[in-house]
Motif scaffolding. Structure first.
Motif, PDB file in Angstrom:
ATOM      1  N   HIS A  71       2.418 -11.249  -4.070  1.00 40.94           N
ATOM      2  CA  HIS A  71       1.657 -12.496  -3.990  1.00 40.94           C
ATOM      3  C   HIS A  71       0.162 -12.221  -3.802  1.00 40.94           C
ATOM      4  O   HIS A  71      -0.682 -12.842  -4.464  1.00 40.94           O
ATOM      5  CB  HIS A  71       2.189 -13.368  -2.853  1.00 40.94           C
ATOM      6  CG  HIS A  71       1.377 -14.599  -2.616  1.00 40.94           C
ATOM      7  ND1 HIS A  71       1.381 -15.663  -3.490  1.00 40.94           N
ATOM      8  CD2 HIS A  71       0.525 -14.918  -1.622  1.00 40.94           C
ATOM      9  CE1 HIS A  71       0.558 -16.592  -3.037  1.00 40.94           C
ATOM     10  NE2 HIS A  71       0.029 -16.170  -1.901  1.00 40.94           N
ATOM     11  N   VAL A  72      -0.158 -11.295  -2.908  1.00 42.02           N
ATOM     12  CA  VAL A  72      -1.574 -10.991  -2.642  1.00 42.02           C
ATOM     13  C   VAL A  72      -2.228 -10.392  -3.879  1.00 42.02           C
ATOM     14  O   VAL A  72      -3.349 -10.766  -4.246  1.00 42.02           O
ATOM     15  CB  VAL A  72      -1.708 -10.055  -1.412  1.00 42.02           C
ATOM     16  CG1 VAL A  72      -3.111  -9.500  -1.286  1.00 42.02           C
ATOM     17  CG2 VAL A  72      -1.307 -10.792  -0.145  1.00 42.02           C
ATOM     18  N   ILE A  73      -1.548  -9.479  -4.548  1.00 45.60           N
ATOM     19  CA  ILE A  73      -2.123  -8.873  -5.755  1.00 45.60           C
ATOM     20  C   ILE A  73      -2.294  -9.913  -6.854  1.00 45.60           C
ATOM     21  O   ILE A  73      -3.281  -9.899  -7.587  1.00 45.60           O
ATOM     22  CB  ILE A  73      -1.255  -7.685  -6.228  1.00 45.60           C
ATOM     23  CG1 ILE A  73      -1.372  -6.533  -5.226  1.00 45.60           C
ATOM     24  CG2 ILE A  73      -1.672  -7.215  -7.619  1.00 45.60           C
ATOM     25  CD1 ILE A  73      -0.433  -5.379  -5.490  1.00 45.60           C
ATOM     26  N   ARG A  74      -1.370 -10.843  -6.940  1.00 42.41           N
ATOM     27  CA  ARG A  74      -1.459 -11.871  -7.987  1.00 42.41           C
ATOM     28  C   ARG A  74      -2.567 -12.882  -7.713  1.00 42.41           C
ATOM     29  O   ARG A  74      -3.260 -13.331  -8.622  1.00 42.41           O
ATOM     30  CB  ARG A  74      -0.124 -12.599  -8.113  1.00 42.41           C
ATOM     31  CG  ARG A  74      -0.083 -13.600  -9.225  1.00 42.41           C
ATOM     32  CD  ARG A  74       1.331 -14.113  -9.412  1.00 42.41           C
ATOM     33  NE  ARG A  74       1.385 -15.005 -10.544  1.00 42.41           N
ATOM     34  CZ  ARG A  74       1.429 -16.325 -10.447  1.00 42.41           C
ATOM     35  NH1 ARG A  74       1.446 -16.895  -9.254  1.00 42.41           N
ATOM     36  NH2 ARG A  74       1.473 -17.073 -11.518  1.00 42.41           N
TER      37      ARG A  74
ATOM     38  N   VAL B 170      11.995  -5.943   4.114  1.00 40.97           N
ATOM     39  CA  VAL B 170      11.603  -5.304   2.846  1.00 40.97           C
ATOM     40  C   VAL B 170      11.363  -6.356   1.775  1.00 40.97           C
ATOM     41  O   VAL B 170      10.380  -6.295   1.023  1.00 40.97           O
ATOM     42  CB  VAL B 170      12.684  -4.282   2.408  1.00 40.97           C
ATOM     43  CG1 VAL B 170      12.478  -3.849   0.975  1.00 40.97           C
ATOM     44  CG2 VAL B 170      12.681  -3.080   3.334  1.00 40.97           C
ATOM     45  N   PHE B 171      12.248  -7.339   1.693  1.00 42.74           N
ATOM     46  CA  PHE B 171      12.106  -8.406   0.690  1.00 42.74           C
ATOM     47  C   PHE B 171      10.814  -9.188   0.910  1.00 42.74           C
ATOM     48  O   PHE B 171      10.029  -9.387  -0.019  1.00 42.74           O
ATOM     49  CB  PHE B 171      13.326  -9.333   0.752  1.00 42.74           C
ATOM     50  CG  PHE B 171      13.275 -10.461  -0.217  1.00 42.74           C
ATOM     51  CD1 PHE B 171      13.584 -10.259  -1.552  1.00 42.74           C
ATOM     52  CD2 PHE B 171      12.910 -11.739   0.193  1.00 42.74           C
ATOM     53  CE1 PHE B 171      13.542 -11.296  -2.460  1.00 42.74           C
ATOM     54  CE2 PHE B 171      12.854 -12.790  -0.705  1.00 42.74           C
ATOM     55  CZ  PHE B 171      13.173 -12.562  -2.036  1.00 42.74           C
ATOM     56  N   LEU B 172      10.579  -9.624   2.139  1.00 43.02           N
ATOM     57  CA  LEU B 172       9.378 -10.406   2.437  1.00 43.02           C
ATOM     58  C   LEU B 172       8.105  -9.582   2.270  1.00 43.02           C
ATOM     59  O   LEU B 172       7.089 -10.089   1.767  1.00 43.02           O
ATOM     60  CB  LEU B 172       9.464 -10.989   3.848  1.00 43.02           C
ATOM     61  CG  LEU B 172      10.529 -12.074   4.046  1.00 43.02           C
ATOM     62  CD1 LEU B 172      10.624 -12.453   5.520  1.00 43.02           C
ATOM     63  CD2 LEU B 172      10.227 -13.283   3.190  1.00 43.02           C
ATOM     64  N   GLY B 173       8.142  -8.317   2.679  1.00 46.06           N
ATOM     65  CA  GLY B 173       6.970  -7.461   2.533  1.00 46.06           C
ATOM     66  C   GLY B 173       6.599  -7.238   1.074  1.00 46.06           C
ATOM     67  O   GLY B 173       5.420  -7.330   0.700  1.00 46.06           O
ATOM     68  N   ASN B 174       7.581  -6.956   0.239  1.00 46.30           N
ATOM     69  CA  ASN B 174       7.301  -6.758  -1.183  1.00 46.30           C
ATOM     70  C   ASN B 174       6.848  -8.048  -1.860  1.00 46.30           C
ATOM     71  O   ASN B 174       5.952  -8.015  -2.714  1.00 46.30           O
ATOM     72  CB  ASN B 174       8.515  -6.177  -1.896  1.00 46.30           C
ATOM     73  CG  ASN B 174       8.702  -4.715  -1.603  1.00 46.30           C
ATOM     74  OD1 ASN B 174       7.747  -3.955  -1.562  1.00 46.30           O
ATOM     75  ND2 ASN B 174       9.944  -4.307  -1.394  1.00 46.30           N
TER      76      ASN B 174
ATOM     77  N   ALA C  99       1.795  -3.062  -7.599  1.00 44.94           N
ATOM     78  CA  ALA C  99       2.645  -4.229  -7.814  1.00 44.94           C
ATOM     79  C   ALA C  99       3.941  -3.836  -8.513  1.00 44.94           C
ATOM     80  O   ALA C  99       5.028  -4.337  -8.170  1.00 44.94           O
ATOM     81  CB  ALA C  99       1.907  -5.278  -8.635  1.00 44.94           C
ATOM     82  N   MET C 100       3.848  -2.929  -9.477  1.00 48.38           N
ATOM     83  CA  MET C 100       5.062  -2.492 -10.162  1.00 48.38           C
ATOM     84  C   MET C 100       5.967  -1.701  -9.216  1.00 48.38           C
ATOM     85  O   MET C 100       7.190  -1.820  -9.278  1.00 48.38           O
ATOM     86  CB  MET C 100       4.718  -1.657 -11.382  1.00 48.38           C
ATOM     87  CG  MET C 100       5.910  -1.400 -12.255  1.00 48.38           C
ATOM     88  SD  MET C 100       5.420  -0.803 -13.846  1.00 48.38           S
ATOM     89  CE  MET C 100       7.000  -0.489 -14.562  1.00 48.38           C
ATOM     90  N   LEU C 101       5.386  -0.927  -8.328  1.00 52.46           N
ATOM     91  CA  LEU C 101       6.174  -0.203  -7.329  1.00 52.46           C
ATOM     92  C   LEU C 101       6.863  -1.179  -6.376  1.00 52.46           C
ATOM     93  O   LEU C 101       8.041  -1.004  -6.041  1.00 52.46           O
ATOM     94  CB  LEU C 101       5.275   0.759  -6.560  1.00 52.46           C
ATOM     95  CG  LEU C 101       5.951   1.789  -5.689  1.00 52.46           C
ATOM     96  CD1 LEU C 101       6.781   2.741  -6.527  1.00 52.46           C
ATOM     97  CD2 LEU C 101       4.915   2.555  -4.895  1.00 52.46           C
ATOM     98  N   ALA C 102       6.157  -2.226  -5.959  1.00 52.79           N
ATOM     99  CA  ALA C 102       6.755  -3.235  -5.085  1.00 52.79           C
ATOM    100  C   ALA C 102       7.865  -3.989  -5.804  1.00 52.79           C
ATOM    101  O   ALA C 102       8.915  -4.275  -5.215  1.00 52.79           O
ATOM    102  CB  ALA C 102       5.684  -4.212  -4.602  1.00 52.79           C
ATOM    103  N   LEU C 103       7.661  -4.294  -7.080  1.00 53.41           N
ATOM    104  CA  LEU C 103       8.690  -4.985  -7.862  1.00 53.41           C
ATOM    105  C   LEU C 103       9.919  -4.099  -8.052  1.00 53.41           C
ATOM    106  O   LEU C 103      11.056  -4.581  -7.954  1.00 53.41           O
ATOM    107  CB  LEU C 103       8.119  -5.411  -9.216  1.00 53.41           C
ATOM    108  CG  LEU C 103       9.014  -6.277 -10.075  1.00 53.41           C
ATOM    109  CD1 LEU C 103       9.283  -7.611  -9.398  1.00 53.41           C
ATOM    110  CD2 LEU C 103       8.373  -6.497 -11.430  1.00 53.41           C
TER     111      LEU C 103
ATOM    112  N   ASP D  29      10.905  -1.739  -5.986  1.00 54.50           N
ATOM    113  CA  ASP D  29      11.555  -1.691  -4.679  1.00 54.50           C
ATOM    114  C   ASP D  29      12.311  -2.980  -4.392  1.00 54.50           C
ATOM    115  O   ASP D  29      13.415  -2.961  -3.842  1.00 54.50           O
ATOM    116  CB  ASP D  29      10.511  -1.424  -3.597  1.00 54.50           C
ATOM    117  CG  ASP D  29      11.133  -1.055  -2.267  1.00 54.50           C
ATOM    118  OD1 ASP D  29      12.209  -0.443  -2.273  1.00 54.50           O
ATOM    119  OD2 ASP D  29      10.527  -1.374  -1.226  1.00 54.50           O
ATOM    120  N   LEU D  30      11.738  -4.088  -4.791  1.00 55.71           N
ATOM    121  CA  LEU D  30      12.395  -5.387  -4.629  1.00 55.71           C
ATOM    122  C   LEU D  30      13.692  -5.437  -5.428  1.00 55.71           C
ATOM    123  O   LEU D  30      14.739  -5.862  -4.912  1.00 55.71           O
ATOM    124  CB  LEU D  30      11.440  -6.486  -5.077  1.00 55.71           C
ATOM    125  CG  LEU D  30      11.786  -7.925  -4.773  1.00 55.71           C
ATOM    126  CD1 LEU D  30      11.814  -8.163  -3.279  1.00 55.71           C
ATOM    127  CD2 LEU D  30      10.776  -8.835  -5.420  1.00 55.71           C
TER     128      LEU D  30
END
Length: 169
Positions: free
Chosen positions: A49-52, A40-44, A66-70, A72-73
């Motif tokens: 990274h890809v979006i940035r 989960v950590f690496l996926g988020n 990106a905000m959803l991934a952040l 979740d992180l």
């Protein structure tokens, strides 16, 4: 110390039970838990990274993703130390202040996640119903305002309840 100030200071310690009766299996339980947290950590992190780094993804839909991934992180990082601390045998107790702060982050991040999902639904609704006006409706400044409103709602709505926990006996 006067009795009035002694009642405000609360140094309660909670004993964390984990899975009662399964103490000998904790090393085996820790392997899938650790693996899931790492994935989960690496996926988020990879999504962020890809979006940035990809300029074509600098659009409202991907900002919300990106905000959803952040979120979740942060949710994983706020709980992983307690769960793995129990499974690895490092800690069997948690102080009241740590428990309250963890509850604040878990509930605040849950509120943030629901707000981001609502904003993502509004984004898709706008893209489907008004495709020609999409870029004029969802500008970068409006997305930033949505994100600020989501974070403020989460921080402020949870705070009164969490503060009251400190004063329980």
């Amino acid at each position: 110390m006067p009795a009035s100030s002694a009642s405000i200071i609360n140094t309660s310690v909670f004993i964390l039970m984990g899975f009662p009766g399964l103490d000998q299996y904790y090393p085996w339980f820790s392997i899938p838990f650790s693996s899931i947290y790492a994935i989960v950590f690496l996926g988020n992190c990879m999504v962020l990274h890809v979006i940035r780094t990809e300029p074509s993804l600098h659009q409202p839909m991907f900002y919300f993703l990106a905000m959803l991934a952040l979120t979740d992180l942060c949710m994983g990082l706020s709980t992983v130390h307690t769960v793995l601390g129990i499974l690895w045998g490092f800690s069997k107790e948690i102080f009241l202040d740590a428990c309250i702060s963890q509850a604040y982050f878990v509930h605040g991040l849950s509120c943030t996640e629901s707000g981001v999902l609502l904003a993502m639904a509004f984004d898709r609704f706008t893209a489907i119903c008004n495709p020609l006006r999409y870029t004029s409706i969802l500008t970068n400044s409006r997305v930033t305002q949505f994100m600020a409103a989501i974070l403020m709602r989460a921080a402020v709505s949870i705070l009164p309840v969490i503060i009251r926990l400190k004063f329980f006996h």
